[in-house]
Scaffold this motif. Structure first.
Motif, PDB file in Angstrom:
ATOM      1  N   VAL A 236      36.467 -10.420  27.779  1.00  0.00           N
ATOM      2  CA  VAL A 236      37.357  -9.763  26.894  1.00  0.00           C
ATOM      3  C   VAL A 236      38.804 -10.885  26.819  1.00  0.00           C
ATOM      4  O   VAL A 236      39.271 -10.491  28.155  1.00  0.00           O
ATOM      5  CB  VAL A 236      37.823  -8.640  26.401  1.00  0.00           C
ATOM      6  CG1 VAL A 236      38.860  -8.595  25.097  1.00  0.00           C
ATOM      7  CG2 VAL A 236      36.341  -7.548  26.195  1.00  0.00           C
TER       8      VAL A 236
ATOM      9  N   GLU B 124      39.973 -19.374  21.469  1.00  0.00           N
ATOM     10  CA  GLU B 124      39.332 -19.203  20.548  1.00  0.00           C
ATOM     11  C   GLU B 124      37.947 -20.213  20.707  1.00  0.00           C
ATOM     12  O   GLU B 124      36.944 -20.347  20.236  1.00  0.00           O
ATOM     13  CB  GLU B 124      40.136 -20.174  19.894  1.00  0.00           C
ATOM     14  CG  GLU B 124      40.570 -19.087  18.657  1.00  0.00           C
ATOM     15  CD  GLU B 124      40.435 -17.748  18.404  1.00  0.00           C
ATOM     16  OE1 GLU B 124      38.839 -17.935  17.822  1.00  0.00           O
ATOM     17  OE2 GLU B 124      40.449 -16.638  18.309  1.00  0.00           O
TER      18      GLU B 124
ATOM     19  N   LEU C  59      35.427 -18.258  22.839  1.00  0.00           N
ATOM     20  CA  LEU C  59      34.496 -17.903  22.180  1.00  0.00           C
ATOM     21  C   LEU C  59      33.660 -18.580  21.464  1.00  0.00           C
ATOM     22  O   LEU C  59      32.065 -18.363  21.608  1.00  0.00           O
ATOM     23  CB  LEU C  59      35.578 -16.777  21.351  1.00  0.00           C
ATOM     24  CG  LEU C  59      34.502 -15.506  20.357  1.00  0.00           C
ATOM     25  CD1 LEU C  59      34.115 -14.983  21.175  1.00  0.00           C
ATOM     26  CD2 LEU C  59      35.903 -16.009  19.546  1.00  0.00           C
ATOM     27  N   GLU C  60      34.501 -19.135  20.718  1.00  0.00           N
ATOM     28  CA  GLU C  60      33.109 -20.725  20.460  1.00  0.00           C
ATOM     29  C   GLU C  60      32.098 -21.105  21.262  1.00  0.00           C
ATOM     30  O   GLU C  60      30.895 -21.168  21.521  1.00  0.00           O
ATOM     31  CB  GLU C  60      33.637 -22.031  20.173  1.00  0.00           C
ATOM     32  CG  GLU C  60      32.811 -22.743  19.450  1.00  0.00           C
ATOM     33  CD  GLU C  60      33.663 -24.028  19.033  1.00  0.00           C
ATOM     34  OE1 GLU C  60      32.714 -24.904  19.077  1.00  0.00           O
ATOM     35  OE2 GLU C  60      34.690 -24.187  18.649  1.00  0.00           O
TER      36      GLU C  60
ATOM     37  N   VAL D 222      33.562 -16.251  26.519  1.00  0.00           N
ATOM     38  CA  VAL D 222      33.265 -14.774  25.987  1.00  0.00           C
ATOM     39  C   VAL D 222      33.259 -13.857  25.141  1.00  0.00           C
ATOM     40  O   VAL D 222      32.924 -14.885  23.829  1.00  0.00           O
ATOM     41  CB  VAL D 222      35.230 -14.881  26.026  1.00  0.00           C
ATOM     42  CG1 VAL D 222      35.702 -15.331  27.508  1.00  0.00           C
ATOM     43  CG2 VAL D 222      36.295 -15.270  24.690  1.00  0.00           C
ATOM     44  N   ASN D 223      33.848 -12.718  25.052  1.00  0.00           N
ATOM     45  CA  ASN D 223      33.149 -12.158  24.314  1.00  0.00           C
ATOM     46  C   ASN D 223      33.357 -11.607  23.202  1.00  0.00           C
ATOM     47  O   ASN D 223      33.079 -11.726  22.254  1.00  0.00           O
ATOM     48  CB  ASN D 223      31.799 -10.773  24.589  1.00  0.00           C
ATOM     49  CG  ASN D 223      30.919 -10.715  25.573  1.00  0.00           C
ATOM     50  OD1 ASN D 223      30.336 -11.466  26.403  1.00  0.00           O
ATOM     51  ND2 ASN D 223      30.481  -9.533  25.385  1.00  0.00           N
ATOM     52  N   HIS D 224      34.854 -11.311  23.241  1.00  0.00           N
ATOM     53  CA  HIS D 224      35.745 -10.852  22.063  1.00  0.00           C
ATOM     54  C   HIS D 224      37.034 -11.893  22.375  1.00  0.00           C
ATOM     55  O   HIS D 224      37.972 -11.960  23.270  1.00  0.00           O
ATOM     56  CB  HIS D 224      35.888  -9.456  22.046  1.00  0.00           C
ATOM     57  CG  HIS D 224      34.498  -8.812  21.826  1.00  0.00           C
ATOM     58  ND1 HIS D 224      33.929  -9.039  20.398  1.00  0.00           N
ATOM     59  CD2 HIS D 224      33.847  -7.676  22.677  1.00  0.00           C
ATOM     60  CE1 HIS D 224      32.902  -7.949  20.621  1.00  0.00           C
ATOM     61  NE2 HIS D 224      32.654  -7.606  21.765  1.00  0.00           N
ATOM     62  N   VAL D 225      37.837 -11.451  21.930  1.00  0.00           N
ATOM     63  CA  VAL D 225      39.443 -12.104  21.684  1.00  0.00           C
ATOM     64  C   VAL D 225      40.721 -11.488  20.273  1.00  0.00           C
ATOM     65  O   VAL D 225      39.706 -11.330  19.262  1.00  0.00           O
ATOM     66  CB  VAL D 225      38.968 -13.713  21.220  1.00  0.00           C
ATOM     67  CG1 VAL D 225      40.870 -14.520  20.936  1.00  0.00           C
ATOM     68  CG2 VAL D 225      38.643 -14.985  21.504  1.00  0.00           C
TER      69      VAL D 225
END
Length: 260
Positions: A124, A172, A175-176, A180-183
């Protein structure tokens, strides 16, 4: 072991490891790697700890890389030993740990820092996070598993570009890419990770251990992931957690897993 470069907080069956070298942007030196090894082993052996979160102190960096001053004069053989020992001592250890590990990436995660985050079971990131493997700008390559784990997470082409350009991606873009799973905001980072950890801790620690083993098997060239899954699935039927989980489901109540 008396920790100099990390500290550990425990609450509600969740342990948070904080790498605490703010003047060095939490860079990984030999001492820090050894301390993390001991901490992860001890927490894995602690039946009360069901999830581990790892983060960096301050707001600037998760881990801004390895401590280059320690190996700038190394020979070829010393370089190989550094990578082999580091992978065994920390990065492979975390990857295969039976206790779930969440990386709370705050700020820079570069070089060995990103390799540590990638060794965790998922990540995260805070909105100010920046991630990359800049090793080729120093005349070397990632040596703590980066050339292997980055393509597994974001694909070969993107990993090749990121490694060869020595570039960084922001939260970002990470995440794309699926890095990572979340921001979330920096202020929300640890509370958000704790919320996920709490959800994990409600489930069977035994089943989670076998799930980690089965998923990891699918990424090993010499292991049949499907066969590992079949064996682990069957093994679960002989556990007390399986008995409790199925009984609780049939009795329409919340399971109280014994962890065995």
């Amino acid at each position: 072991m008396d920790y100099e470069n990390i500290y550990i907080e425990e609450e509600n069956n969740i342990a948070t490891i904080t790498i605490n070298r703010p003047k060095k942007l939490n860079a990984l030196n030999k001492r820090t790697i050894e301390e993390l090894h001991v901490a992860f082993k001890e927490l894995e052996d602690d039946r009360e700890i069901k999830v581990i979160i790892i983060t960096g102190s301050g707001e600037k960096a998760f881990v801004a890389g390895a401590d280059i001053s320690e190996f700038a004069e190394f020979s070829v053989e010393q370089g190989r030993e550094l990578a082999a020992k580091g992978q065994q001592t920390l990065f492979d250890l975390v990857d295969n740990l039976s206790t779930p590990v969440i990386a709370a990436v705050n700020g820079f995660a570069l070089g060995g820092g990103l390799e540590l985050a990638m060794a965790c079971h998922f990540r995260v990131a805070s909105t100010n996070a920046k991630m990359g493997l800049p090793e080729v700008s120093l005349g070397v390559i990632p040596g703590y598993g980066g050339t292997q784990r980055l393509p597994q997470l974001i694909g070969k082409g993107r990993a090749m570009e990121l490694i060869m350009t020595a570039g960084m991606v922001n939260a970002e873009k990470a995440l794309e890419y699926g890095l990572v799973n979340h921001v979330v905001s920096l202020e929300e980072l640890l509370p958000f990770c704790l919320k996920i950890a709490s959800r994990i801790s409600n489930n069977s620690t035994v089943a989670i251990k076998y799930a980690i083993k089965a998923v990891n098997a699918g990424f090993k060239y010499d292991t049949d992931g499907y066969a590992t899954e079949i064996d682990a699935f069957g093994t679960c039927f002989g556990t007390e957690d399986f008995k409790e989980g199925t009984t609780a489901f049939l009795e329409k109540r919340k399971a109280d897993f014994p962890g065995s």
